[in-house]
Design an enzyme around this catalytic site. Structure first.
Site, short mmCIF file in Angstrom:
data_model
loop_
_atom_site.label_atom_id
_atom_site.label_comp_id
_atom_site.label_asym_id
_atom_site.label_seq_id
_atom_site.Cartn_x
_atom_site.Cartn_y
_atom_site.Cartn_z
N HIS A 67 0.76 -1.13 -0.03
CA HIS A 67 -0.14 -0.04 -0.04
C HIS A 67 0.73 1.52 0.08
CE1 HIS A 67 0.37 -0.20 4.61
NE2 HIS A 67 0.20 1.13 4.33
N ASP A 109 -0.26 -7.63 1.59
CA ASP A 109 0.37 -6.20 1.39
C ASP A 109 1.70 -6.33 1.76
OD1 ASP A 109 0.57 -3.63 1.69
OD2 ASP A 109 -0.65 -3.41 3.42
N SER A 193 4.25 2.45 8.04
CA SER A 193 3.86 1.56 7.09
C SER A 193 5.04 0.82 6.39
CB SER A 193 2.83 1.98 5.87
OG SER A 193 1.67 2.08 6.23
#
Ligand code: NAG
Ligand code: NAG
Length: 252
Positions: A67, A109, A193
């Site tokens: 992402h 992911d 992230s």
């Protein structure tokens, strides 16, 4: 309620994605000793300036979350960084997000970034080992790090790398099969992230998403993706051989 609305995107400056709230931060923990995590990689989009973490797994490959590539076809990676006010020259990459990853949906992911210029390893830049396929048991005592927010509900990215210890839950309580997770009020935040979840000497997970309603942070479980990783990262010699073999097969 749709699961999308419960998930906090951990991208920094994630204004792009409706349904993702901007709620969390690495809350707790402490500043890392400078250059003590030499595998840690700072990733930033040249245009949007969205930032992510990542980690070096071979001289020519960085691993991060898929992402981190949502709107970003211009990612640059920075190696051997402690303070983001002091960035070295960035390295351009080719991005390989997992083909099963779907924007705004959890799962798959994981992304590999192939460096256009190989990393030069030194005291400040090194590789972290992926777990061995046969080492299935994972230590529950792990550490996660990043340059993300330090406070809930307040934009507060850190210029210096920070780290915090987390204790993993039993995987069956994580919701999806391909994730590891922890629960509680400390852990990765907005901007973290793609960073590594390090358990013992290995990186086991990638910071993926946060479920606000139950204070749960989820990490992509790297060992579920070994065969895909291996396919993408074949050593150059082997790729060449297969190209040749393909040509020969056609020829015959
Ligand atoms: C590592 O980082 C320190 C502090 O930023 C710097 O002084 C040193 O020259 C770096 N070492 C290498 C081998 O790049
Ligand atoms: C994490 O735990 C280790 C071992 O108990 C400890 O040495 C370290 O200081 C802890 N790190 C943080 C950020 O609290």
């Amino acid at each position: 309620m749709n699961i999308l609305w419960q998930i906090t995107c951990l991208l920094l400056l994630c204004s792009c994605t409706p349904g993702f709230s901007t709620h969390d931060g690495i809350v707790g923990g402490k500043d890392s000793v400078p250059h003590s995590r030499p595998y840690m990689v700072y990733i930033r989009d040249k245009i949007t300036e969205q930032a992510c973490g990542g980690f070096l797994i071979r001289e020519d490959y960085v691993m991060t979350a898929a992402h981190c590539n949502i709107h970003c076809r211009n990612l640059m990676v920075y190696l051997g960084v402690d303070n983001t006010n002091n960035l070295p020259c960035g390295i351009e990459v080719d991005a390989f997000p997992h083909p099963g990853y779907k924007i705004k949906r959890p799962g798959h992911d994981i992304m590999l970034l192939k460096l256009k210029t190989k990393a030069i390893l030194n005291k400040n830049v090194s590789i972290i080992s992926l777990p061995k396929p046969e080492n299935e048991a994972i230590s529950k005592n792990c550490m996660v790090m990043g340059w993300g927010w330090r406070k809930y509900d307040e934009e507060s990215p850190s210029n210096v790398l920070r780290e915090v210890n987390v204790t993993l839950l039993d995987s069956k309580n994580c919701g999806t099969a391909d994730t590891l997770c922890n629960q509680g009020s400390v852990g990765p935040a907005q901007g973290d992230s793609g960073g590594p979840l390090v358990c013992g000497n290995y990186v086991q997970g990638i910071v993926a998403f946060h479920k606000k309603s139950i204070s749960l942070t989820a990490y992509t479980h790297i060992s579920h993706y070994f065969s895909w990783i291996h396919d993408v990262m074949k050593p150059p010699a082997q790729q060449q051989y297969e190209t040749w073999k393909g040509k020969l097969d056609k020829f015959i």
